[in-house]
Design a protein around this motif. Structure first.
Motif, short mmCIF file in Angstrom:
data_model
loop_
_atom_site.label_atom_id
_atom_site.label_comp_id
_atom_site.label_asym_id
_atom_site.label_seq_id
_atom_site.Cartn_x
_atom_site.Cartn_y
_atom_site.Cartn_z
N ARG A 1 -14.56 -59.84 -24.99
CA ARG A 1 -15.51 -60.95 -25.07
C ARG A 1 -16.77 -60.72 -24.24
NH1 ARG A 1 -14.31 -67.43 -24.09
NH2 ARG A 1 -16.45 -68.12 -24.46
N TRP A 2 -16.58 -60.35 -22.98
CA TRP A 2 -17.73 -60.33 -22.06
C TRP A 2 -18.32 -58.93 -21.84
CZ3 TRP A 2 -13.87 -63.99 -20.00
CH2 TRP A 2 -14.25 -65.33 -20.22
N LEU A 3 -17.54 -57.89 -22.01
CA LEU A 3 -18.09 -56.54 -21.83
C LEU A 3 -18.62 -55.96 -23.14
CD1 LEU A 3 -15.58 -54.77 -19.39
CD2 LEU A 3 -17.84 -55.74 -18.88
N PHE A 4 -17.89 -56.21 -24.24
CA PHE A 4 -18.24 -55.56 -25.50
C PHE A 4 -18.77 -56.52 -26.56
CE2 PHE A 4 -14.72 -53.10 -23.54
CZ PHE A 4 -15.46 -51.97 -23.18
N GLY A 5 -18.76 -57.82 -26.27
CA GLY A 5 -19.36 -58.80 -27.17
C GLY A 5 -18.73 -58.87 -28.55
N ARG A 6 -17.42 -58.76 -28.62
CA ARG A 6 -16.73 -58.78 -29.91
C ARG A 6 -16.53 -60.21 -30.41
NH1 ARG A 6 -18.33 -54.03 -31.14
NH2 ARG A 6 -17.39 -52.34 -29.90
N ARG A 7 -16.28 -60.32 -31.71
CA ARG A 7 -16.02 -61.62 -32.33
C ARG A 7 -14.67 -62.17 -31.87
NH1 ARG A 7 -15.94 -60.38 -38.47
NH2 ARG A 7 -14.64 -58.68 -37.62
N PRO A 8 -14.45 -63.49 -32.01
CA PRO A 8 -13.18 -64.08 -31.54
C PRO A 8 -11.94 -63.40 -32.12
CG PRO A 8 -14.76 -65.82 -31.97
CD PRO A 8 -15.42 -64.54 -32.42
#
Length: 318
Positions: A87-94
Motif C-alpha cells: 500500500r505505502w511503499l509500492f502504491g498497489r491497488r487494494p
C-alpha cells in the motif's frame, strides 16, 4: 542437526511438478488456454473438494490450541508487513495489497506442512490446527478483500456482493459445508466420499503444474515494468515469510506463552513453511498480476530449505 534428506524428500516433488508445468507450456502440449483452464479447475473444482474433505474429518476442537496464538501472531505480523508495503511503499491497488499480504504470511501447510512436520517433529498433529486457522479465518478475509477490491459496482451492489460471497465463492462454501459436517458428525457415503477425496487430491499437483506454466512465455502485462521495484516487492515478501513470521512466532511462543521445546518447534517450523501456491491461484482467478505471488512461492520455497534446517538445528541442539 537432522539430515537434509528428509526435507529434500518433501520439497523435490514441488520442484518436479513445477518444472513439468514449465515444460508443458514450453512445448505447447495443452494449447494456449491451458493455464487459464487449469487455474479455474483448481479454484472452482479441485481445491473446494480438498478443503471439504479435510475439514469434514478435522476435529474442530483442535483449533483451540494455545500454541495457535503464537502461530497467529506470526501470520498477522508478516501479512500486515506485506500489505503495508504494497500500500505505502509500492502504491498497489487494494486487491493487490491483499495478495501481497497473503504472499507474505500464508504458509504452504497442505502439501508441505504434513511431510515436513512428520520428518522434523515426528508427527503432524499441529498441522491440523494450522490448516483450520488458515481455511476458516485467513482465507475468508483474503477472499473478501479480493472480492471487494475487484468489484467496480456502486456501494449497494458491493454490499450485496459481499453478503452473497459465501454462496458465490466455491472455496468458502466448501469450507463452510466441511465445518458443518465435522460439527454434526455427518459423513458422505463411501463411494461419494472417496470420489471427493480423489478430486481433491488433484488440487495440489494441478496448482503446481499451473504455477510452472506461468513461468514460460509471460505476457508483457505480467512483467514488472520496473525490475528493481518487482525485485524489492518479492524480496520483502520472502523476507516477511521466511524470517519475520517464524521470528515473531518464536518470540510470542517463548517469551509470552512459555511453550515447551516441542510445542515451540512445531509453531516455528509451521511458521517457516514457504508461501502456498494458493496465493498464485487466487491472483489468477481474480484477474490480478501473478508476478508477485508466483515469484514469492518459488523463492520462499527455495529459501525455506535453509530456514527450516536452521530452525530444526537451533531448537533441537542442546
Amino acid at each position: 542437526m537432522h539430515s537434509l534428506q528428509p526435507l529434500l524428500s518433501a520439497f523435490v516433488p514441488i520442484w518436479i511438478l513445477t518444472a513439468i508445468g514449465y515444460l508443458v507450456s514450453r512445448t505447447g502440449l495443452l494449447g494456449d488456454q491451458a493455464e487459464l483452464v487449469l487455474g479455474r479447475f483448481v479454484f472452482h473444482v479441485a481445491m473446494p473438494a480438498a478443503l471439504f474433505t479435510m475439514l469434514a474429518k478435522a476435529p474442530l476442537h483442535s483449533f483451540a490450541n494455545p500454541s495457535m496464538v503464537a502461530f497467529a501472531a506470526g501470520t498477522l505480523a508478516a501479512s500486515l508487513l506485506g500489505w503495508a508495503a504494497a500500500r505505502w511503499l509500492f502504491g498497489r491497488r487494494p486487491a493487490d495489497q491483499a495478495i501481497a499480504g497473503m504472499a507474505a504470511g500464508y504458509v504452504n501447510s497442505a502439501n508441505l506442512g504434513i511431510p515436513v512436520a512428520v520428518q522434523v517433529l515426528g508427527d503432524a498433529s499441529f498441522v491440523g490446527p494450522v490448516l483450520l486457522f488458515q481455511v476458516l479465518l485467513v482465507t475468508p478475509v483474503i477472499l473478501g478483500a479480493l472480492d471487494a477490491g475487484t468489484d467496480q459496482g456502486d456501494g449497494t451492489n458491493r454490499l450485496l456482493r459481499m453478503v452473497r460471497m459465501p454462496l458465490r465463492n466455491p472455496i468458502i462454501l466448501a469450507s463452510a459445508l466441511g465445518v458443518v459436517c465435522s460439527a454434526t458428525g455427518f459423513r458422505l457415503p463411501g463411494a461419494l466420499g472417496h470420489s471427493y477425496e480423489l478430486l481433491g487430491a488433484a488440487g495440489v499437483p494441478t496448482a503446481l503444474i499451473t504455477l510452472g506454466m506461468s513461468l514460460h512465455a509471460r505476457p508483457a502485462a505480467e512483467r514488472a515494468p520496473e525490475v528493481a521495484t518487482h525485485r524489492a516487492e518479492v524480496g520483502l515478501a520472502v523476507l516477511a515469510k521466511n524470517l519475520v513470521q517464524p521470528l515473531v512466532a518464536f518470540t510470542v511462543g517463548s517469551l509470552l506463552l512459555h511453550l515447551t521445546t516441542h510445542q515451540l518447534l512445531a509453531v516455528v517450523v509451521c511458521s517457516a513453511l514457504p508461501t502456498a501456491q494458493n496465493v498464485f491461484i487466487y491472483a489468477r482467478q481474480y484477474g490480478l498480476s501473478t508476478a508477485l505471488p508466483r515469484d514469492s512461492v518459488l523463492f520462499s520455497t527455495l529459501l525455506s530449505m535453509v530456514t527450516l534446517s536452521a530452525v530444526d538445528w537451533a531448537l533441537t541442539a542442546h
